[in-house]
Each structure stands twice: as structure tokens, then as C-alpha cells.
Scaffold this motif. Structure first.
Motif, mmCIF file in Angstrom:
data_model
loop_
_atom_site.group_PDB
_atom_site.id
_atom_site.type_symbol
_atom_site.label_atom_id
_atom_site.label_comp_id
_atom_site.label_asym_id
_atom_site.label_seq_id
_atom_site.Cartn_x
_atom_site.Cartn_y
_atom_site.Cartn_z
ATOM 1 N N LEU A 74 23.093 4.720 -24.183
ATOM 2 C CA LEU A 74 22.111 5.784 -24.369
ATOM 3 C C LEU A 74 22.753 7.161 -24.329
ATOM 4 N N THR A 75 23.772 7.350 -23.546
ATOM 5 C CA THR A 75 24.485 8.597 -23.243
ATOM 6 C C THR A 75 23.740 9.395 -22.171
ATOM 7 N N VAL A 76 24.518 10.110 -21.379
ATOM 8 C CA VAL A 76 23.986 10.892 -20.269
ATOM 9 C C VAL A 76 23.035 11.964 -20.775
ATOM 10 N N PHE A 77 23.343 12.582 -21.897
ATOM 11 C CA PHE A 77 22.499 13.641 -22.452
ATOM 12 C C PHE A 77 21.086 13.129 -22.711
ATOM 13 N N ARG A 78 20.972 11.962 -23.360
ATOM 14 C CA ARG A 78 19.650 11.415 -23.642
ATOM 15 C C ARG A 78 18.920 11.052 -22.353
ATOM 16 N N VAL A 79 19.651 10.485 -21.393
ATOM 17 C CA VAL A 79 19.022 10.110 -20.129
ATOM 18 C C VAL A 79 18.519 11.352 -19.399
ATOM 19 N N GLN A 80 19.298 12.421 -19.411
ATOM 20 C CA GLN A 80 18.873 13.650 -18.735
ATOM 21 C C GLN A 80 17.633 14.246 -19.394
ATOM 22 N N VAL A 81 17.610 14.269 -20.715
ATOM 23 C CA VAL A 81 16.432 14.804 -21.412
ATOM 24 C C VAL A 81 15.229 13.907 -21.186
ATOM 25 N N LEU A 82 15.451 12.598 -21.174
ATOM 26 C CA LEU A 82 14.359 11.664 -20.917
ATOM 27 C C LEU A 82 13.776 11.877 -19.522
ATOM 28 N N MET A 83 14.634 12.046 -18.527
ATOM 29 C CA MET A 83 14.153 12.272 -17.171
ATOM 30 C C MET A 83 13.404 13.593 -17.071
ATOM 31 N N ALA A 84 13.884 14.623 -17.767
ATOM 32 C CA ALA A 84 13.169 15.906 -17.773
ATOM 33 C C ALA A 84 11.799 15.759 -18.424
ATOM 34 N N THR A 85 11.717 14.947 -19.479
ATOM 35 C CA THR A 85 10.440 14.705 -20.150
ATOM 36 C C THR A 85 9.480 13.956 -19.235
ATOM 37 N N LEU A 86 9.971 12.927 -18.565
ATOM 38 C CA LEU A 86 9.124 12.160 -17.651
ATOM 39 C C LEU A 86 8.637 13.018 -16.495
ATOM 40 N N LEU A 87 9.519 13.872 -15.957
ATOM 41 C CA LEU A 87 9.132 14.748 -14.860
ATOM 42 C C LEU A 87 8.036 15.721 -15.294
ATOM 43 N N THR A 88 8.160 16.227 -16.511
ATOM 44 C CA THR A 88 7.131 17.132 -17.031
ATOM 45 C C THR A 88 5.793 16.423 -17.180
ATOM 46 N N GLN A 89 5.830 15.193 -17.668
ATOM 47 C CA GLN A 89 4.596 14.432 -17.833
ATOM 48 C C GLN A 89 3.949 14.108 -16.486
ATOM 49 N N ILE A 90 4.761 13.834 -15.482
ATOM 50 C CA ILE A 90 4.227 13.571 -14.144
ATOM 51 C C ILE A 90 3.534 14.808 -13.586
ATOM 52 N N LYS A 91 4.124 15.977 -13.807
ATOM 53 C CA LYS A 91 3.502 17.224 -13.354
ATOM 54 C C LYS A 91 2.172 17.464 -14.061
ATOM 55 N N LEU A 92 2.104 17.098 -15.334
ATOM 56 C CA LEU A 92 0.870 17.315 -16.097
ATOM 57 C C LEU A 92 -0.247 16.383 -15.642
ATOM 58 N N ILE A 93 0.114 15.226 -15.097
ATOM 59 C CA ILE A 93 -0.911 14.313 -14.596
ATOM 60 C C ILE A 93 -1.675 14.960 -13.441
ATOM 61 N N GLY A 94 -0.962 15.650 -12.557
ATOM 62 C CA GLY A 94 -1.605 16.298 -11.418
ATOM 63 C C GLY A 94 -2.356 17.560 -11.794
ATOM 64 N N THR A 95 -1.825 18.301 -12.778
ATOM 65 C CA THR A 95 -2.471 19.557 -13.205
ATOM 66 C C THR A 95 -2.522 19.593 -14.721
ATOM 67 N N PRO A 96 -3.456 18.846 -15.335
ATOM 68 C CA PRO A 96 -3.488 18.722 -16.797
ATOM 69 C C PRO A 96 -3.759 20.024 -17.540
ATOM 70 N N SER A 97 -4.260 21.045 -16.840
ATOM 71 C CA SER A 97 -4.582 22.305 -17.510
ATOM 72 C C SER A 97 -3.365 23.203 -17.673
ATOM 73 N N ARG A 98 -2.278 22.856 -16.985
ATOM 74 C CA ARG A 98 -1.069 23.677 -17.076
ATOM 75 C C ARG A 98 -0.377 23.480 -18.427
ATOM 76 N N VAL A 99 0.314 24.501 -18.857
ATOM 77 C CA VAL A 99 1.120 24.423 -20.073
ATOM 78 C C VAL A 99 2.591 24.369 -19.666
ATOM 79 N N LEU A 100 3.182 23.204 -19.836
ATOM 80 C CA LEU A 100 4.575 23.001 -19.434
ATOM 81 C C LEU A 100 5.428 22.623 -20.628
ATOM 82 N N THR A 101 6.629 23.126 -20.644
ATOM 83 C CA THR A 101 7.575 22.815 -21.715
ATOM 84 C C THR A 101 8.770 22.078 -21.129
ATOM 85 N N VAL A 102 9.174 21.019 -21.804
ATOM 86 C CA VAL A 102 10.372 20.302 -21.376
ATOM 87 C C VAL A 102 11.583 21.199 -21.606
ATOM 88 N N ARG A 103 12.386 21.356 -20.565
ATOM 89 C CA ARG A 103 13.546 22.232 -20.667
ATOM 90 C C ARG A 103 14.804 21.470 -20.261
#
Length: 482
Positions: A350-379
Motif C-alpha cells: 500500500l505504501t506509507v503515504f497511502r496508509v497515512q492519508v487513509l488514517m487521516a481520512t478515517l480520523l476526519t470521518q470519526i470526528k464528523l460522526i460526533g459533530t456532523p454539522s462541522r466542516v472538516l477537510t482531510v489534511r
């Protein structure tokens, strides 16, 4: 209708280069008085003749552009045709393999997987072991370099070719693909020579040092001996482990260092994450082994470092008794093999780069579950990641896992036990080369798999080397429509 002339013109030229390279092992075996020299010469003549005929027949393609579809098709053609002719010495000379085994060995070498079907590497003619190392070296980045030599003749900007190879230039550190290719050649072969010199300094025989260095920097893992680095325990393991880690850094960072940016690898988030993953994994496995056995701390650390560096970098060397260390160690190894090295290197998975971006994406989605009204961007590393990029990433990871499952089932249906089947596909798609399971235990090779299973692994190795999506794209009907 896709114009195939530019594709076969480049393939023909690559085959000519391959034929020239065959002369080196031919000379070595001939000087040793071995008949294998003549077998290599015959292979070179056949390969060179086919390459010249293809080049001459398609020379009217000079000056034509290359579309994205042609670039993807050319990439697949190179990785399919080159092993076909790279397999000739294995069939015509020692060890006189069948076509399936010879093609498997050549594909494994050129994709830098490192899985082998040859038993008795220590008794092979020296030229044959050199050829295996050369296949690794070609596959690391060499074939891309060779193709880049001829793309300017076709008046093609080579950045699209780099993309079809899954090569990320991380902001295009240099303005032109030809400049990137030229400086990558310097880095790649420079590292190989330094690694070879280091191996010689710690007592490796000249042929072993050369072959192991080519396999190390290519993260290919073809060893000239059946027991791999167990033959050279101690300081060579530390050297080999360190060079395997360096070889799985993004090569573009070394190019930036050549251009004056000495801190380029240190400020790369991917590199820092990669080193942390290795450090934590080695620490855990070392402690595990010390607690469960009477192995000295230094030996446990050394074997853990070397073998885990080999697995995560996709090299495939092995040392000591690591394969028998138990379930925890192999579970860690399995995870590391899925993660792989850095994007922009010859490492697979997969490569570390893809894994890091994937984890950042999952973390963002988890945050949105708790506060769905927030506007978050994967960084990632302070930069916003577009939604289409994260979508493509999720598609890639899903495809990767799905292919592991499908191919594992296929091997099981073809007669392999579940553990051997899983690790055979894991090692093939990640271009790792590290064998494990009952089917590998007898010889330490993949010779006991039947021919149908080997072809499944061949396809999986090529898919893994080309980043899955190149092959999947080629089988879609939409790809072929005008």
C-alpha cells in the motif's frame, strides 16, 4: 483503434538493451569454462533479434505522440514482454527450468518480488546468480529509466509514464521527467555501488556482494545462496537492514539532496512515519522474543531489525530463525508487508503515504460522526486533500484487500493450504518475496506450488508492481473505446 506502433517501438528498444545486458553473465560463465556462457549468448541473440525487428518494423512511429491509453498499455507491455525474454537463460541454461518456472522467476525478479522456485542457488553458475541480481536491479527502477531514454524520441513528455508506474514525484522536484530520470539513475546506481562496497568491507565474497547489493537497493531480495543472509550474520545484517530502509525511501528525496536540500528526507512526513513504524515494530518483536526464549538481546534485535526491514521494504531477504518465532512476530510481519515502504521508491504494497492519508481520512470521518454539522477537510502534512483523491485512495485500498481475498481463495481451490495461500498472495501483491507456510517450509522456495498456482502468483506480482489500477484499467471495455 489504439496505435500500437509507439508501444512496440519502445518494447523493442528495451529488449535490445536487455540483450546487451545478457552479455555480462555470458562472459563470466564463459571465462569460468561453463557451457552457460553459450546459453546466455544464445538468449542474447534471440532477444536482440526480436527487439531489433520490433524496432525496425515500428520505426515509422518516431515523432508520434503517446496518449494516456498508450502509456498505460506500454507499461503493461514492458512488464509482460521483458520477463518473457528474461526467462530464456533459465530455460536454455542451468537450472533448465520449465517455461512456467522460468517466467515465474523472471517476473519475480523484475517486479522485485524476490520469490524463487530454484533450489540449490549455491551451486548455480556464477553468471546465472548475477543475472538474477541484474533482473532485480532492472526492475527496481531500471526499466523505467530505459523506457525514459526512448520516450523523448517519440516526442513524449515522460510525466505520464511515471504516473502509470505509480511513481510520485511529490511536487515535481525537477521540472522535466528526463531530468528526474537522469538524476534518479545517479542515485540508484550510486547507492548500489556504496552498498556493494559496504558488503565487501564486512567480508562478503565479490559475487555475493554484487548480487546482494543489486537486490538490496532494488528491494528485490534475490540472494545467491539458499540461506540468504543467514550466511552472513552479524554486521552484514545491520548494513543490509539499513540499506533496505534507505532504498525504500522516496528516491526523489535523494535527488533533492543532490540538488542541495540535504534535509529533504528528514522533513518528509512519510519518511518520518516509516522510520517510526519500523522502530516500534522492531522494539515489540525484540521484547517478545527475549521474553519467550533465551535468545540474547542483541541477537533478537539484530534478527528482528533485519527481517522486519526486509519485509516492510518488500526486499524478501531472511536471516536466522525469524520464520519460527511464533504467531505474534508473523502477525507483525503480515501487517508490515501490507503497509510497505514509501511511495516513490521500488517498494510495493500500500505504501506509507497511502496508509497515512487513509488514517487521516478515517480520523476526519470519526470526528464528523460526533459533530456532523462541522466542516472538516482531510489534511496531510498541512495540505488539504481533495475529495476525489481520498475517493481514489479508498478504491485502491479496497481493491488491494479484495484481490488478496480473491487470489487467496483461488490458490486454496488449486490445492494450497490456507496459510500458504494467504502468505503467497501477500508476498506476491506486496512484491515482498518472503515465504511462509507448509508449501514453502520444505525448500524455502515456491517450487512446490503447482503451475496453475504459480500463474495466479505471476498475475498478482505484476498487479502489485504496477499498482493494481493499471491492470484493472486495461481489462475495462471502456478503456478500449474511442
Amino acid at each position: 483503434m489504439i496505435d500500437l506502433r509507439p508501444i512496440f517501438y519502445v518494447v523493442g528498444r528495451v529488449l535490445v538493451v536487455l540483450a546487451i545486458l545478457m552479455l555480462a553473465p555470458a562472459v563470466i560463465d564463459a571465462r569460468a569454462g561453463l557451457h552457460n556462457g553459450a546459453d546466455f549468448l544464445q538468449s542474447a541473440i534471440i532477444t536482440g533479434a526480436v527487439g531489433l525487428m520490433l524496432s525496425v518494423a515500428t520505426s515509422n512511429a518516431l515523432g508520434l505522440g503517446l496518449s494516456a491509453r498508450q502509456a498505460y498499455l506500454m507499461t503493461a507491455a514492458i512488464w509482460g514482454f521483458v520477463p518473457l525474454f528474461g526467462a530464456l537463460p533459465f530455460m536454455l541454461g542451468e537450472p533448465h527450468l520449465s517455461f512456467t518456472d522460468a517466467y515465474f522467476e523472471a517476473v519475480s525478479g523484475i517486479t522485485t518480488t524476490g520469490s524463487t522456485v530454484i533450489v540449490g542457488l549455491d551451486t548455480l553458475p556464477p553468471g546465472m546468480n548475477l543475472w538474477r541480481g541484474m533482473l532485480n536491479s532492472l526492475g527496481g527502477l531500471g526499466i523505467a529509466f530505459v523506457a525514459m531514454i526512448f520516450l523523448p524520441v517519440l516526442r513524449v513528455g515522460g510525466m505520464q509514464y511515471f504516473r502509470t508506474e505509480g511513481f510520485d514525484t511529490f511536487g515535481k522536484a525537477l521540472p522535466r521527467a528526463t531530468d528526474i530520470a537522469r538524476q534518479l539513475v545517479i542515485v540508484y546506481f550510486g547507492l548500489t555501488l556504496v552498498c556493494m562496497a559496504a558488503y565487501r568491507m564486512v567480508g562478503m565474497e565479490p559475487l555475493d556482494a554484487a548480487v546482494n547489493a543489486m537486490a538490496t537497493i532494488a528491494t528485490g531480495g534475490f540472494s545467491p545462496t539458499d540461506i540468504s543472509f543467514t550466511k552472513y550474520q552479524g554486521l552484514p545484517e545491520y548494513i543490509g537492514g539499513t540499506f533496505m530502509v534507505l532504498a525504500s525511501f522516496p528516491y526523489i528525496r535523494f535527488v533533492q539532496m543532490l540538488n542541495g536540500s540535504l534535509s529533504a528526507p528528514l522533513i518528509d512526513r512519510q519518511v518520518r512515519g516509516y522510520v517510526k513504524i519500523i522502530a516500534v515494530s522492531v522494539g515489540m518483536v525484540t521484547v517478545w522474543q527475549v521474553l519467550r526464549s533465551d535468545m540474547p538481546l542483541e541477537a533478537a534485535f539484530r534478527e528482528s531489525y533485519f527481517n522486519l526491514a526486509s519485509i516492510i521494504s518488500g526486499t524478501g531477504f531472511f536471516s536466522g530463525s525469524f520464520g519460527g518465532w511464533g504467531g505474534f512476530s508473523m502477525a507483525v510481519a503480515l501487517v508490515l508487508g501490507v503497509i510497505g515502504g514509501c511511495s516513490g521508491s521500488s517498494s510495493g504494497a500500500l505504501t506509507v503515504f497511502r496508509v497515512q492519508v487513509l488514517m487521516a481520512t478515517l480520523l476526519t470521518q470519526i470526528k464528523l460522526i460526533g459533530t456532523p454539522s462541522r466542516v472538516l477537510t482531510v489534511r496531510y502534512d498541512g495540505r488539504a486533500i481533495e475529495q476525489d483523491v481520498t475517493g481514489a485512495l479508498i478504491l485502491y485500498v479496497t481493491s488491494y484487500i479484495l484481490i488478496i481475498g480473491v487470489m487467496t481463495v483461488a490458490l486454496s481451490l488449486l490445492g494450497s493450504d490456507p496459510v500458504s495461500a494467504l502468505f503467497a498472495i501477500w508476498t506476491s501483491i506486496g512484491n515482498i518475496g518472503y515465504g511462509y507456510g507448509a508449501m514453502v517450509a520444505r525448500t524455502g522456495t515456491f517450487v512446490d506450488f503447482n503451475d496453475a498456482s504459480k500463474w495466479v502468483m505471476i498475475v498478482t506480482m505484476i498487479m502489485g508492481r504496477l499498482g493494481l489500477l493499471t491492470i484493472l484499467l486495461l481489462v475495462l471495455l471502456r478503456f478500449w473505446r474511442d
